[in-house]
Scaffold this motif. Structure first.
Motif, PDB file in Angstrom:
ATOM      1  N   GLY A 192       0.809  -1.215   0.000  1.00 28.80           N
ATOM      2  CA  GLY A 192       0.000   0.000   0.000  1.00 28.80           C
ATOM      3  C   GLY A 192       0.843   1.266   0.000  1.00 28.80           C
ATOM      4  N   ILE A 193       1.960   1.234   0.701  1.00 28.84           N
ATOM      5  CA  ILE A 193       2.831   2.413   0.794  1.00 28.84           C
ATOM      6  C   ILE A 193       3.644   2.611  -0.490  1.00 28.84           C
ATOM      7  N   PHE A 194       4.138   1.506  -1.061  1.00 30.91           N
ATOM      8  CA  PHE A 194       5.037   1.581  -2.220  1.00 30.91           C
ATOM      9  C   PHE A 194       4.413   0.960  -3.467  1.00 30.91           C
ATOM     10  N   LYS A 195       3.155   1.315  -3.755  1.00 29.80           N
ATOM     11  CA  LYS A 195       2.411   0.718  -4.880  1.00 29.80           C
ATOM     12  C   LYS A 195       3.166   0.764  -6.191  1.00 29.80           C
ATOM     13  N   SER A 196       3.648   1.906  -6.544  1.00 31.65           N
ATOM     14  CA  SER A 196       4.299   2.080  -7.840  1.00 31.65           C
ATOM     15  C   SER A 196       5.516   1.168  -7.976  1.00 31.65           C
ATOM     16  N   SER A 197       6.326   1.114  -6.962  1.00 30.94           N
ATOM     17  CA  SER A 197       7.520   0.272  -6.985  1.00 30.94           C
ATOM     18  C   SER A 197       7.143  -1.213  -7.062  1.00 30.94           C
ATOM     19  N   PHE A 198       6.147  -1.616  -6.269  1.00 26.55           N
ATOM     20  CA  PHE A 198       5.709  -3.019  -6.298  1.00 26.55           C
ATOM     21  C   PHE A 198       5.127  -3.377  -7.664  1.00 26.55           C
ATOM     22  N   ARG A 199       4.368  -2.465  -8.274  1.00 24.98           N
ATOM     23  CA  ARG A 199       3.768  -2.727  -9.586  1.00 24.98           C
ATOM     24  C   ARG A 199       4.858  -2.954 -10.632  1.00 24.98           C
ATOM     25  N   LYS A 200       5.852  -2.077 -10.651  1.00 22.51           N
ATOM     26  CA  LYS A 200       6.947  -2.214 -11.620  1.00 22.51           C
ATOM     27  C   LYS A 200       7.716  -3.516 -11.408  1.00 22.51           C
ATOM     28  N   THR A 201       8.004  -3.821 -10.164  1.00 18.52           N
ATOM     29  CA  THR A 201       8.749  -5.041  -9.843  1.00 18.52           C
ATOM     30  C   THR A 201       7.953  -6.281 -10.216  1.00 18.52           C
ATOM     31  N   LEU A 202       6.650  -6.282  -9.916  1.00 20.81           N
ATOM     32  CA  LEU A 202       5.803  -7.428 -10.237  1.00 20.81           C
ATOM     33  C   LEU A 202       5.740  -7.650 -11.747  1.00 20.81           C
ATOM     34  N   LEU A 203       5.493  -6.602 -12.507  1.00 19.04           N
ATOM     35  CA  LEU A 203       5.424  -6.743 -13.968  1.00 19.04           C
ATOM     36  C   LEU A 203       6.746  -7.243 -14.542  1.00 19.04           C
ATOM     37  N   LYS A 204       7.838  -6.667 -14.084  1.00 21.15           N
ATOM     38  CA  LYS A 204       9.155  -7.094 -14.566  1.00 21.15           C
ATOM     39  C   LYS A 204       9.395  -8.564 -14.223  1.00 21.15           C
ATOM     40  N   GLY A 205       9.048  -8.969 -13.007  1.00 16.02           N
ATOM     41  CA  GLY A 205       9.227 -10.358 -12.592  1.00 16.02           C
ATOM     42  C   GLY A 205       8.370 -11.322 -13.388  1.00 16.02           C
ATOM     43  N   MET A 206       7.133 -10.924 -13.682  1.00 13.87           N
ATOM     44  CA  MET A 206       6.240 -11.780 -14.481  1.00 13.87           C
ATOM     45  C   MET A 206       6.786 -11.997 -15.883  1.00 13.87           C
ATOM     46  N   VAL A 207       7.200 -10.912 -16.515  1.00 14.07           N
ATOM     47  CA  VAL A 207       7.749 -11.012 -17.872  1.00 14.07           C
ATOM     48  C   VAL A 207       8.978 -11.916 -17.871  1.00 14.07           C
ATOM     49  N   GLU A 208       9.851 -11.717 -16.889  1.00 13.14           N
ATOM     50  CA  GLU A 208      11.068 -12.518 -16.806  1.00 13.14           C
ATOM     51  C   GLU A 208      10.753 -13.992 -16.563  1.00 13.14           C
ATOM     52  N   SER A 209       9.842 -14.292 -15.633  1.00 11.99           N
ATOM     53  CA  SER A 209       9.554 -15.702 -15.345  1.00 11.99           C
ATOM     54  C   SER A 209       8.852 -16.386 -16.520  1.00 11.99           C
ATOM     55  N   LEU A 210       8.030 -15.652 -17.269  1.00 13.42           N
ATOM     56  CA  LEU A 210       7.421 -16.236 -18.466  1.00 13.42           C
ATOM     57  C   LEU A 210       8.481 -16.562 -19.516  1.00 13.42           C
ATOM     58  N   LYS A 211       9.429 -15.655 -19.703  1.00 16.04           N
ATOM     59  CA  LYS A 211      10.521 -15.912 -20.654  1.00 16.04           C
ATOM     60  C   LYS A 211      11.346 -17.118 -20.214  1.00 16.04           C
ATOM     61  N   GLU A 212      11.629 -17.200 -18.914  1.00 15.85           N
ATOM     62  CA  GLU A 212      12.407 -18.318 -18.401  1.00 15.85           C
ATOM     63  C   GLU A 212      11.646 -19.634 -18.531  1.00 15.85           C
ATOM     64  N   LEU A 213      10.334 -19.611 -18.294  1.00 13.52           N
ATOM     65  CA  LEU A 213       9.512 -20.804 -18.461  1.00 13.52           C
ATOM     66  C   LEU A 213       9.541 -21.249 -19.918  1.00 13.52           C
ATOM     67  N   LYS A 214       9.429 -20.294 -20.813  1.00 13.56           N
ATOM     68  CA  LYS A 214       9.458 -20.595 -22.253  1.00 13.56           C
ATOM     69  C   LYS A 214      10.759 -21.273 -22.644  1.00 13.56           C
ATOM     70  N   VAL A 215      11.871 -20.709 -22.202  1.00  7.83           N
ATOM     71  CA  VAL A 215      13.186 -21.283 -22.508  1.00  7.83           C
ATOM     72  C   VAL A 215      13.301 -22.691 -21.931  1.00  7.83           C
ATOM     73  N   ALA A 216      12.884 -22.884 -20.678  1.00  2.00           N
ATOM     74  CA  ALA A 216      12.983 -24.186 -20.031  1.00  2.00           C
ATOM     75  C   ALA A 216      12.119 -25.235 -20.756  1.00  2.00           C
ATOM     76  N   CYS A 217      10.935 -24.840 -21.206  1.00  2.00           N
ATOM     77  CA  CYS A 217      10.029 -25.792 -21.845  1.00  2.00           C
ATOM     78  C   CYS A 217      10.395 -26.092 -23.286  1.00  2.00           C
ATOM     79  N   GLU A 218      10.989 -25.133 -23.957  1.00  2.00           N
ATOM     80  CA  GLU A 218      11.342 -25.321 -25.364  1.00  2.00           C
ATOM     81  C   GLU A 218      12.699 -25.994 -25.535  1.00  2.00           C
ATOM     82  N   LYS A 219      13.454 -26.088 -24.451  1.00  2.00           N
ATOM     83  CA  LYS A 219      14.761 -26.733 -24.472  1.00  2.00           C
ATOM     84  C   LYS A 219      14.590 -28.225 -24.741  1.00  2.00           C
ATOM     85  N   ALA A 220      15.432 -28.763 -25.564  1.00  2.00           N
ATOM     86  CA  ALA A 220      15.501 -30.218 -25.843  1.00  2.00           C
ATOM     87  C   ALA A 220      14.174 -30.771 -26.391  1.00  2.00           C
ATOM     88  N   LEU A 221      13.539 -30.029 -27.266  1.00  2.00           N
ATOM     89  CA  LEU A 221      12.322 -30.568 -27.919  1.00  2.00           C
ATOM     90  C   LEU A 221      12.688 -31.171 -29.258  1.00  2.00           C
TER      91      LEU A 221
END
Length: 188
Positions: free
Chosen positions: A159-188
């Motif tokens: 509640g106090i640091f909404k803007s910072s948490f929003r930016k961090t959450l979005l960045k983390g989501m994008v990164e984890s989706l990219k990492e999931l993609k790489v992990a799943c597409e590896k060795a197909l």
């Protein structure tokens, strides 16, 4: 004189920290009580009224079973998510199973609330100053899989640091989706 001023500042700071800790502890307890009751009835949707919410999606060039197995092998998160340094879960992931994990240096206490084979996976989590509902949705699209992730964050620090948490959450989501993609597409 200066010693008295410093002492007063330190006492004031200690009082503020203590009050914040008490408020946060109460918020985490209230959150857990509420969501644990709801979990018994149904899978949880994110809290769309929370101070911070986010949603991201990606198409992964891998079959849904591979994406599901990668995502739900909680103990293996450390292998494909750079920000996750440790995970402790005592059984196979399923509804109501607790686990702890450390992501970006922060320890989270979590409970799986949704585990629909090859479709939906979600957990609730708490840490100092924040409570989260985190959901993944998988949709088979032929030989590819559409993955949608969404999360709500609430709590004293959020509640106090909404803007910072929003930016961090979005960045983390994008990164984890990219990492999931790489992990799943590896060795197909």
């Amino acid at each position: 004189m200066i010693v008295n001023i410093i002492a007063a500042i330190l006492v004031s700071l200690l009082i503020v920290i203590t009050v914040c800790y008490i408020i946060d502890k109460k918020q985490r307890k209230t959150f857990l009580n509420k969501v644990m009751q709801q979990m018994q009835l149904q899978a949880l949707d994110i809290n769309h009224k929370a101070p911070v919410t986010a949603r991201q999606e990606i198409i992964i060039d891998a079959p849904v079973d591979k994406v599901w197995n990668t995502l739900t092998s909680v103990n293996n998160w450390v292998l494909w998510q750079k920000s996750v340094s440790s995970v402790e879960i005592e059984s196979a992931p399923q509804k109501n199973i607790p686990f702890t994990w450390v992501g970006a240096g922060i320890k989270y206490n979590s409970v799986i609330h949704m585990h629909d084979e090859q479709k939906n996976f979600g957990w609730i989590g708490t840490t100092l100053g924040a409570q989260a509902i985190h959901n993944w949705f998988l949709t088979e699209q032929g030989v590819t899989t559409k993955v949608v992730v969404e999360e709500s964050l609430e709590g004293l620090l959020v509640g106090i640091f909404k803007s910072s948490f929003r930016k961090t959450l979005l960045k983390g989501m994008v990164e984890s989706l990219k990492e999931l993609k790489v992990a799943c597409e590896k060795a197909l």
